[in-house]
Design a protein around this motif. Structure first.
Motif, PDB file in Angstrom:
ATOM      1  N   ILE A 194       1.497  26.091  -3.023  1.00 16.53           N
ATOM      2  CA  ILE A 194       0.062  25.796  -3.040  1.00 16.53           C
ATOM      3  C   ILE A 194      -0.271  24.705  -2.020  1.00 16.53           C
ATOM      4  O   ILE A 194      -1.307  24.742  -1.352  1.00 16.53           O
ATOM      5  N   VAL A 195       0.614  23.707  -1.891  1.00 19.96           N
ATOM      6  CA  VAL A 195       0.384  22.615  -0.941  1.00 19.96           C
ATOM      7  C   VAL A 195       0.378  23.151   0.485  1.00 19.96           C
ATOM      8  O   VAL A 195      -0.486  22.791   1.296  1.00 19.96           O
ATOM      9  N   ALA A 196       1.345  24.021   0.805  1.00 21.43           N
ATOM     10  CA  ALA A 196       1.385  24.620   2.136  1.00 21.43           C
ATOM     11  C   ALA A 196       0.127  25.442   2.393  1.00 21.43           C
ATOM     12  O   ALA A 196      -0.500  25.341   3.451  1.00 21.43           O
ATOM     13  N   LEU A 197      -0.241  26.263   1.405  1.00 22.10           N
ATOM     14  CA  LEU A 197      -1.445  27.083   1.507  1.00 22.10           C
ATOM     15  C   LEU A 197      -2.676  26.202   1.711  1.00 22.10           C
ATOM     16  O   LEU A 197      -3.532  26.489   2.557  1.00 22.10           O
ATOM     17  N   ALA A 198      -2.765  25.121   0.948  1.00 23.97           N
ATOM     18  CA  ALA A 198      -3.929  24.240   1.012  1.00 23.97           C
ATOM     19  C   ALA A 198      -4.050  23.571   2.376  1.00 23.97           C
ATOM     20  O   ALA A 198      -5.137  23.510   2.954  1.00 23.97           O
ATOM     21  N   CYS A 199      -2.942  23.051   2.890  1.00 25.74           N
ATOM     22  CA  CYS A 199      -2.986  22.374   4.192  1.00 25.74           C
ATOM     23  C   CYS A 199      -3.497  23.310   5.284  1.00 25.74           C
ATOM     24  O   CYS A 199      -4.302  22.918   6.132  1.00 25.74           O
ATOM     25  N   ILE A 200      -3.051  24.559   5.245  1.00 32.39           N
ATOM     26  CA  ILE A 200      -3.445  25.512   6.287  1.00 32.39           C
ATOM     27  C   ILE A 200      -4.849  26.055   6.027  1.00 32.39           C
ATOM     28  O   ILE A 200      -5.732  25.962   6.891  1.00 32.39           O
ATOM     29  N   TYR A 201      -5.077  26.596   4.842  1.00 28.51           N
ATOM     30  CA  TYR A 201      -6.363  27.258   4.576  1.00 28.51           C
ATOM     31  C   TYR A 201      -7.501  26.253   4.437  1.00 28.51           C
ATOM     32  O   TYR A 201      -8.592  26.448   5.000  1.00 28.51           O
ATOM     33  N   ILE A 202      -7.271  25.168   3.707  1.00 29.39           N
ATOM     34  CA  ILE A 202      -8.316  24.161   3.547  1.00 29.39           C
ATOM     35  C   ILE A 202      -8.563  23.436   4.869  1.00 29.39           C
ATOM     36  O   ILE A 202      -9.700  23.106   5.201  1.00 29.39           O
ATOM     37  N   GLY A 203      -7.502  23.197   5.637  1.00 33.13           N
ATOM     38  CA  GLY A 203      -7.671  22.597   6.957  1.00 33.13           C
ATOM     39  C   GLY A 203      -8.590  23.430   7.828  1.00 33.13           C
ATOM     40  O   GLY A 203      -9.540  22.930   8.443  1.00 33.13           O
ATOM     41  N   SER A 204      -8.328  24.738   7.869  1.00 29.26           N
ATOM     42  CA  SER A 204      -9.180  25.649   8.645  1.00 29.26           C
ATOM     43  C   SER A 204     -10.595  25.681   8.083  1.00 29.26           C
ATOM     44  O   SER A 204     -11.580  25.656   8.834  1.00 29.26           O
ATOM     45  N   SER A 205     -10.719  25.715   6.754  1.00 30.16           N
ATOM     46  CA  SER A 205     -12.032  25.845   6.115  1.00 30.16           C
ATOM     47  C   SER A 205     -12.911  24.619   6.338  1.00 30.16           C
ATOM     48  O   SER A 205     -14.097  24.751   6.641  1.00 30.16           O
ATOM     49  N   ILE A 206     -12.331  23.418   6.206  1.00 29.59           N
ATOM     50  CA  ILE A 206     -13.156  22.215   6.405  1.00 29.59           C
ATOM     51  C   ILE A 206     -13.500  22.059   7.882  1.00 29.59           C
ATOM     52  O   ILE A 206     -14.579  21.565   8.240  1.00 29.59           O
ATOM     53  N   GLY A 207     -12.596  22.500   8.758  1.00 28.88           N
ATOM     54  CA  GLY A 207     -12.875  22.434  10.192  1.00 28.88           C
ATOM     55  C   GLY A 207     -14.013  23.348  10.592  1.00 28.88           C
ATOM     56  O   GLY A 207     -14.933  22.943  11.319  1.00 28.88           O
ATOM     57  N   THR A 208     -13.994  24.585  10.111  1.00 33.06           N
ATOM     58  CA  THR A 208     -15.062  25.533  10.449  1.00 33.06           C
ATOM     59  C   THR A 208     -16.349  25.201   9.702  1.00 33.06           C
ATOM     60  O   THR A 208     -17.446  25.439  10.205  1.00 33.06           O
ATOM     61  N   MET A 209     -16.229  24.617   8.505  1.00 32.49           N
ATOM     62  CA  MET A 209     -17.415  24.220   7.744  1.00 32.49           C
ATOM     63  C   MET A 209     -18.200  23.147   8.494  1.00 32.49           C
ATOM     64  O   MET A 209     -19.439  23.179   8.538  1.00 32.49           O
ATOM     65  N   ALA A 210     -17.484  22.189   9.082  1.00 31.74           N
ATOM     66  CA  ALA A 210     -18.137  21.118   9.838  1.00 31.74           C
ATOM     67  C   ALA A 210     -17.854  21.310  11.325  1.00 31.74           C
ATOM     68  O   ALA A 210     -17.393  20.398  12.010  1.00 31.74           O
ATOM     69  N   SER A 211     -18.118  22.513  11.815  1.00 27.90           N
ATOM     70  CA  SER A 211     -17.869  22.816  13.220  1.00 27.90           C
ATOM     71  C   SER A 211     -18.693  21.908  14.119  1.00 27.90           C
ATOM     72  O   SER A 211     -19.882  21.700  13.884  1.00 27.90           O
ATOM     73  N   THR A 212     -18.059  21.398  15.157  1.00 29.96           N
ATOM     74  CA  THR A 212     -18.758  20.532  16.106  1.00 29.96           C
ATOM     75  C   THR A 212     -19.112  21.282  17.384  1.00 29.96           C
ATOM     76  O   THR A 212     -20.265  21.307  17.803  1.00 29.96           O
ATOM     77  N   ILE A 213     -18.096  21.934  17.989  1.00 31.45           N
ATOM     78  CA  ILE A 213     -18.350  22.675  19.237  1.00 31.45           C
ATOM     79  C   ILE A 213     -17.874  24.122  19.139  1.00 31.45           C
ATOM     80  O   ILE A 213     -17.652  24.779  20.154  1.00 31.45           O
ATOM     81  N   GLY A 235     -24.324  14.337  12.750  1.00 28.45           N
ATOM     82  CA  GLY A 235     -24.235  14.675  11.337  1.00 28.45           C
ATOM     83  C   GLY A 235     -23.011  15.529  11.043  1.00 28.45           C
ATOM     84  O   GLY A 235     -22.322  15.329  10.033  1.00 28.45           O
ATOM     85  N   ARG A 236     -22.718  16.471  11.948  1.00 29.09           N
ATOM     86  CA  ARG A 236     -21.557  17.351  11.755  1.00 29.09           C
ATOM     87  C   ARG A 236     -20.245  16.579  11.908  1.00 29.09           C
ATOM     88  O   ARG A 236     -19.277  16.830  11.181  1.00 29.09           O
ATOM     89  N   ILE A 237     -20.221  15.648  12.880  1.00 32.84           N
ATOM     90  CA  ILE A 237     -19.005  14.830  13.050  1.00 32.84           C
ATOM     91  C   ILE A 237     -18.764  13.983  11.804  1.00 32.84           C
ATOM     92  O   ILE A 237     -17.633  13.880  11.312  1.00 32.84           O
ATOM     93  N   GLY A 238     -19.837  13.384  11.284  1.00 27.84           N
ATOM     94  CA  GLY A 238     -19.712  12.582  10.070  1.00 27.84           C
ATOM     95  C   GLY A 238     -19.207  13.410   8.902  1.00 27.84           C
ATOM     96  O   GLY A 238     -18.335  12.969   8.138  1.00 27.84           O
ATOM     97  N   MET A 239     -19.735  14.633   8.762  1.00 26.16           N
ATOM     98  CA  MET A 239     -19.312  15.514   7.679  1.00 26.16           C
ATOM     99  C   MET A 239     -17.856  15.941   7.863  1.00 26.16           C
ATOM    100  O   MET A 239     -17.102  16.052   6.883  1.00 26.16           O
ATOM    101  N   LEU A 240     -17.449  16.167   9.105  1.00 27.65           N
ATOM    102  CA  LEU A 240     -16.061  16.553   9.381  1.00 27.65           C
ATOM    103  C   LEU A 240     -15.099  15.450   8.956  1.00 27.65           C
ATOM    104  O   LEU A 240     -14.106  15.717   8.261  1.00 27.65           O
ATOM    105  N   VAL A 241     -15.389  14.222   9.379  1.00 29.71           N
ATOM    106  CA  VAL A 241     -14.502  13.100   9.054  1.00 29.71           C
ATOM    107  C   VAL A 241     -14.448  12.872   7.545  1.00 29.71           C
ATOM    108  O   VAL A 241     -13.362  12.768   6.954  1.00 29.71           O
ATOM    109  N   LEU A 242     -15.614  12.826   6.916  1.00 32.42           N
ATOM    110  CA  LEU A 242     -15.677  12.593   5.472  1.00 32.42           C
ATOM    111  C   LEU A 242     -15.012  13.732   4.700  1.00 32.42           C
ATOM    112  O   LEU A 242     -14.215  13.501   3.781  1.00 32.42           O
ATOM    113  N   GLY A 243     -15.348  14.967   5.068  1.00 28.22           N
ATOM    114  CA  GLY A 243     -14.785  16.134   4.385  1.00 28.22           C
ATOM    115  C   GLY A 243     -13.279  16.217   4.551  1.00 28.22           C
ATOM    116  O   GLY A 243     -12.548  16.546   3.600  1.00 28.22           O
TER     117      GLY A 243
END
Length: 498
Positions: A194-213, A235-243
């Motif tokens: 689950i940890v491996a899955l989370a790092c990859i899938y959640i990493g991708s999801s939070i990155g695309t959720m707070a897309s900058t460019i 606003g998106r950069i702030g959300m990316l860092v916080l998220g």
């Protein structure tokens, strides 16, 4: 009594397909007119039901059609897909999807995403070849010693790097390639899958959720809303860092709990099964990490580096990505002098092990095809746009957040969502005194939030690789989704009052 087992990913998707087919009988069919730009003769094509009209490409035509998007967004190629024309929604003759359409939809979906399926199968083949050489075993053994006592750094590094890919160029489907590499590393570090899955899938999801460019969401959505893509960037950069901080802390908290007591794992009952699948008996022995094995792992890692570079800089897509992995497998075969017959058999066996993942991707696309053929997506968009009449701007922007979350079930493509919805929904911001960039951010956060659990997205395919059921993923991720939803609402509300 025998405990009821949660259905497999394929069964879940088939049930969803049946539900969507039923919706096509209940929701009226309808469609907005579409407008596309023809670069060859500098004209617009307006598609209205069965009628197609060619129009001159100028600002007056856009004004007449009430499209508040600068002409240069079309001529520069920034908008290269047909967009919805506001105020043109018409109900159409019903096109309910019956039993035949329901049966054919998964098959159409598999054909439709054949390029993605081929990529997945070739990744499976490459991983099997590397497994055969023993390079993974040697590399994991060495890495386990290097990370001893600092395993949490693995969570931070992997999640951050994948989030960086997500926020810049929309790293999503490509992450399927990372699971076979990283799951053994996390297991060797005494975490669970689950940890491996989370790092990859959640990493991708939070990155695309707070897309900058990200050109596939931020830039297309901003262009389709008629604003510069840099508007709303802070606003998106702030959300990316916080998220990202929230996600990393959430994963570390769970990971440390599992590391201290394996029985705390959500998938503890599958521990032996998953370790047998991804770890090797030899990992407990001293393995010589020879120069040849180092070269094998270098080629393996470089395949992903080349893939990422090609996608972000050379306009590569799935065909070119597949070629990279195929060449990587052949090079490794030559270096390790693997017999040709053995090589072919191992490669085919490795590809077959990811066949279930390939089917899941195809069937998920089949669900979308049912919605498109049933002509209900535009109807849902039309009724969603009428929800915001007379709203206070704080309520308006949060309504947009959940409208986009709901629509993302029916339109899982971020670029498709942008060109279909932005010309219709972004002008609503003008009426309530909100900047259109707030709607773009609501679009990103909305589809990003639902992406964490969206069964018509990539999560079921990812779970199939890790051998984790959907209900266990929901148990793990739902508290995080709720936290991020609250943070998104607060962030959006503040943004419309500043």
């Amino acid at each position: 009594m025998k405990k009821i087992k949660f259905p497999s990913a394929l069964t879940v998707l088939i049930l969803i397909a049946g539900f969507v087919a039923l919706l096509t009988w209940l929701i009226p069919s309808g469609q907005y007119d579409r407008l596309s730009y023809n670069k060859e003769d500098n004209t617009f094509t307006k598609i209205s039901q069965e009628k197609t009209t060619t129009l001159p490409a100028n600002e007056q035509i856009l004004a007449d059609l009430q499209i508040k998007i600068p002409l240069e967004k079309f001529t520069s190629g920034a908008i290269n897909k047909p967009i919805s024309i506001p105020n043109t929604y018409k109900e159409l003759a019903a096109n309910p999807q019956g039993f035949k359409a329901f049966v054919l939809a998964p098959l159409k979906g598999i054909i439709n995403v054949a390029d993605i399926i081929i990529l997945v199968l070739f990744i499976g083949g490459l991983v099997a070849i590397v497994n055969h050489t023993g390079a993974f075993e040697a590399g994991i053994s060495r890495l386990s010693k290097l990370l001893e006592g600092k395993e949490y750094a693995l969570i931070i590094i992997v999640t951050s790097l994948i989030a960086l890919g997500g926020t810049t160029f929309g790293l999503a489907e490509e992450t399927i390639a990372f699971y076979p590499i990283l799951i053994p590393v996390f297991l060797a570090a005494k975490y669970d899958a689950i940890v491996a899955l989370a790092c990859i899938y959640i990493g991708s999801s939070i990155g695309t959720m707070a897309s900058t460019i990200n050109p596939f969401s931020t830039i297309i959505a901003s262009n389709s809303a008629g604003i510069n893509w840099t508007t709303g960037m802070y606003g998106r950069i702030g959300m990316l860092v916080l998220g990202l901080i929230i996600c990393i802390l959430y994963i570390i908290r769970y990971g440390q709990k599992v590391k201290n007591d394996a029985s705390k794992s959500i998938i503890f009952s599958q521990k032996e099964e998953i370790e047998k699948l991804f770890l090797y008996e030899e990992t407990s022995k001293t393995i010589q990490f020879t120069l040849k094995l180092k070269l094998v792992l270098t080629i393996f890692i470089l395949s992903f580096v080349v893939m990422v570079y090609g996608v972000s800089n050379l306009e590569w897509w799935f065909l070119e990505m597949t070629a990279v992995f195929f060449v990587g497998a052949i090079l490794i075969g030559f270096i390790m002098q693997i017999n040709e017959t053995v090589f072919v058999n191992i490669f085919i066996k490795g590809a077959s092990e990811l066949l279930s993942v390939a089917f899941i991707i195809g069937v998920a696309r089949g669900v979308t095809i049912l919605m498109e053929d049933g002509l209900i997506s535009d109807t849902l968009l039309y009724y969603s746009s009428s929800l915001t009449d007379g709203m206070h701007k704080g309520i308006f922007i949060n309504t947009m957040l959940y409208v986009y979350s709901g629509l993302s079930f029916f339109i899982p493509s971020s670029s498709g969502m942008a060109v279909l919805t932005m010309p219709v929904l972004s002008p609503l911001a003008d009426g309530v005194g909100v900047g259109r960039e707030a709607v773009v951010n609501a679009y990103q956060y909305g589809i990003g939030l639902f992406n964490f659990i969206n069964p018509t997205g990539l999560i079921l395919a990812s779970l199939a690789i890790v051998k984790v059921s959907y209900d266990k993923w929901l148990k793990f991720v739902m508290p995080l989704v709720i936290i991020l939803a609250v943070v998104s609402m607060i962030t959006l509300t503040i943004s419309v009052y500043l």
